[in-house]
Design an enzyme around this catalytic site. Structure first.
Site, PDB file in Angstrom:
ATOM      1  N   ILE A  50       2.195   3.632  -4.409  1.00  0.00           N
ATOM      2  CA  ILE A  50       1.201   4.703  -4.313  1.00  0.00           C
ATOM      3  C   ILE A  50       1.793   6.047  -3.905  1.00  0.00           C
ATOM      4  O   ILE A  50       1.523   7.080  -4.535  1.00  0.00           O
ATOM      5  CB  ILE A  50       0.100   4.295  -3.309  1.00  0.00           C
ATOM      6  CG1 ILE A  50      -0.687   3.108  -3.867  1.00  0.00           C
ATOM      7  CG2 ILE A  50      -0.828   5.463  -3.001  1.00  0.00           C
ATOM      8  CD1 ILE A  50      -1.729   2.560  -2.916  1.00  0.00           C
ATOM      9  N   ASP A  51       2.603   6.047  -2.853  1.00  0.00           N
ATOM     10  CA  ASP A  51       3.033   7.305  -2.239  1.00  0.00           C
ATOM     11  C   ASP A  51       3.741   8.272  -3.180  1.00  0.00           C
ATOM     12  O   ASP A  51       3.500   9.487  -3.114  1.00  0.00           O
ATOM     13  CB  ASP A  51       3.917   7.022  -1.023  1.00  0.00           C
ATOM     14  CG  ASP A  51       3.159   6.277   0.070  1.00  0.00           C
ATOM     15  OD1 ASP A  51       1.920   6.172  -0.052  1.00  0.00           O
ATOM     16  OD2 ASP A  51       3.789   5.800   1.026  1.00  0.00           O
ATOM     17  N   HIS A  89       0.805  -1.218   0.000  1.00  0.00           N
ATOM     18  CA  HIS A  89       0.000   0.000   0.000  1.00  0.00           C
ATOM     19  C   HIS A  89       0.838   1.268   0.000  1.00  0.00           C
ATOM     20  O   HIS A  89       0.299   2.368  -0.013  1.00  0.00           O
ATOM     21  CB  HIS A  89      -0.926   0.001   1.220  1.00  0.00           C
ATOM     22  CG  HIS A  89      -1.957   1.086   1.189  1.00  0.00           C
ATOM     23  ND1 HIS A  89      -1.829   2.258   1.896  1.00  0.00           N
ATOM     24  CD2 HIS A  89      -3.099   1.201   0.486  1.00  0.00           C
ATOM     25  CE1 HIS A  89      -2.876   3.038   1.654  1.00  0.00           C
ATOM     26  NE2 HIS A  89      -3.655   2.426   0.807  1.00  0.00           N
ATOM     27  N   CYS A  90       2.169   1.144   0.004  1.00  0.00           N
ATOM     28  CA  CYS A  90       3.008   2.343   0.145  1.00  0.00           C
ATOM     29  C   CYS A  90       3.806   2.679  -1.108  1.00  0.00           C
ATOM     30  O   CYS A  90       3.580   3.704  -1.743  1.00  0.00           O
ATOM     31  CB  CYS A  90       3.951   2.171   1.336  1.00  0.00           C
ATOM     32  SG  CYS A  90       3.121   2.154   2.937  1.00  0.00           S
ATOM     33  N   ILE A  91       4.762   1.827  -1.455  1.00  0.00           N
ATOM     34  CA  ILE A  91       5.721   2.181  -2.501  1.00  0.00           C
ATOM     35  C   ILE A  91       5.071   2.418  -3.862  1.00  0.00           C
ATOM     36  O   ILE A  91       5.457   3.346  -4.576  1.00  0.00           O
ATOM     37  CB  ILE A  91       6.837   1.120  -2.596  1.00  0.00           C
ATOM     38  CG1 ILE A  91       7.522   0.974  -1.240  1.00  0.00           C
ATOM     39  CG2 ILE A  91       7.869   1.531  -3.632  1.00  0.00           C
ATOM     40  CD1 ILE A  91       8.577  -0.101  -1.203  1.00  0.00           C
TER      41      ILE A  91
END
Length: 447
Positions: free
Chosen positions: A289-290, A285-287
């Site tokens: 998207i962020d 959910h991080c790399i």
């Protein structure tokens, strides 16, 4: 006493009261969102002696927490059971209970929409729910990863619509989550925390809470925007370096060089190099998207983040590259991808976890099925899942299955797999994660 003096005195009183509650572990803490970030945080706070109220819109999660049943890999089952038995944590879908808390942390998802633009709907909705029951002396901490300016531009105005003023009547800070599912060394408890408040007192109070809960350093910064930006920098750094590793893998394939051996050699340098590894794409959910949060925000300032967007393009193209290479490997054996039986090993986005979010395996499935392959998958951590309206069920990896399929595609290098048996039995093995490191065979190919 003047009006201003009265305001200052009241402010001092409410901040001192909250500080005392934090120090004495008398503060009641609310955690909004009991997922991969919220539940571990809630558990750690309860273990340290704080009364915790967990809020979630999913009744199933609430029921499981109240029954002491764990559903997050990074939470120790016994820890959750213990704090439930000791009545240190209770979960609810009733947001009115926010009236009873002194501090509330927002730990909700921040996805992208179909146009790769930030979707702050969950943050906004959670803040609105808190605002209904906001009271003087409350500390609100946003933990959800988001673009710089979210705390000040979205959260604070919603809370101030109540008539209460940030820095006078309530306190507001941003402290980005740092969760790495499956990491055996760094968990919520021992990972350093960054805190940036709307005022120095906001920062001080939020930092005091984390210092009482965590076995790690708490680094304070001058504003929520700095804390928001540093979190984006962390994940953008990883995104770009993984893109470099992926591009090296593509080039090494064309040149007949083992990219994994190259990286191991480069790792011997004690300075100036940090190892990142290629793979079939980015997940979690991080790399993935962020960095897009930052590129979106940059356009507001008339700046085009070329390097970040190029890295995203490279990483997003990897599933296509993997399937294209698998097709060429099948061609060597005079087989077509269309009609080939392909066993996909691993659908979780990283090894030894049950997290399917944004997994590159989902894109691999799309590519393989669009190419006409007969797809079979196994994942010991994800026995079944639904994707694009289709239900998939994990098949046991047997000798018979390995011998029957035309190719094995290793997308997630779970430790559960017997890689030697896989290589010995299968006709073609294409390993995108180097799970077969140390094994040599004519039917084995690595990214």
């Amino acid at each position: 006493m003047s009006t201003l003096e009265k305001v200052v005195k009241e402010y001092q009183v409410i901040s001192e009261v909250l500080q005392t509650k934090i120090d004495n572990k008398e503060a009641v803490i609310g955690v909004v969102g009991l997922g991969y970030v919220g539940l571990p945080l809630a558990v750690e706070k309860a273990k340290e002696g704080y009364q915790v109220v967990g809020f979630d819109i999913q009744q199933e999660r609430v029921d499981m927490v109240n029954e002491g049943k764990n559903y997050i890999g990074d939470v120790v089952d016994a820890d959750l059971e213990g704090i439930v038995e000791d009545e240190m944590i209770v979960a609810t879908t009733d947001y009115q209970k926010i009236e009873e808390v002194d501090i509330v942390a927002i730990c909700v998802p921040t996805p992208l929409d179909q146009y790769h633009q930030p979707n702050t709907e969950y943050v906004e909705t959670s803040t609105e729910d808190i605002a209904k029951y906001l009271h003087r002396g409350m500390l609100v901490i946003l933990e959800s990863t988001t673009y710089p300016g979210t705390t000040e531009e979205i959260v604070m105005p919603i809370l101030e619509e109540t008539g209460l003023k940030c820095g006078e009547d309530f306190f507001l800070a941003f402290s980005p989550e740092r969760v790495d599912p499956g990491n055996k060394v760094y968990k919520t408890k021992n990972t350093p925390k960054v805190v940036g408040g709307m005022t120095p007192k906001c920062t001080e109070l939020a930092a005091a809470l984390y210092e009482n809960v965590l076995d790690s350093d708490v680094h304070t910064v001058s504003s929520p925007a700095v804390a928001e930006m540093e979190k984006i920098l962390e994940n953008t750094f990883r995104n770009i370096n993984i893109a470099l590793a992926n591009e090296m893998a593509i080039l090494c394939d064309k040149m007949g060089i083992d990219v994994w051996e190259v990286i191991e050699a480069a790792k011997t340098k004690p300075y100036g190099f940090m190892a990142f590894y290629p793979g079939p794409g980015l997940g979690g959910h991080c790399i993935p998207i962020d960095p897009f949060y930052l590129t979106w925000k940059a356009r507001e300032h008339d700046y085009h983040t070329r390097l970040i967007e190029l890295a995203g393009e490279i990483n997003n193209s990897m599933p296509n590259f993997v399937v294209d290479r698998l097709m060429k490997l099948l061609n060597k054996s005079k087989k077509a991808l269309n009609g080939a039986k392909v066993l996909l090993l691993g659908v979780a986005y990283k090894k030894n976890i049950d997290d399917l979010r944004m997994s590159p395996s989902l894109k691999l499935i799309d590519e393989l099925e669009e190419g006409g392959a007969e797809l079979i998958y196994n994942d010991p951590y994800i026995p079944e899942f639904e994707h694009q309206g289709v239900n998939y069920n994990s098949q046991e990896v047997t000798s018979e299955l390995l011998e029957d399929v035309d190719a094995v595609l290793i997308a997630t290098a779970h430790s559960d797999y017997d890689y030697q048996e896989i290589v010995d039995k299968a006709q073609i093995v294409f390993d995108t994660r180097n799970g077969t490191a140390g094994i040599k065979a004519e039917n084995l190919y690595r990214l």
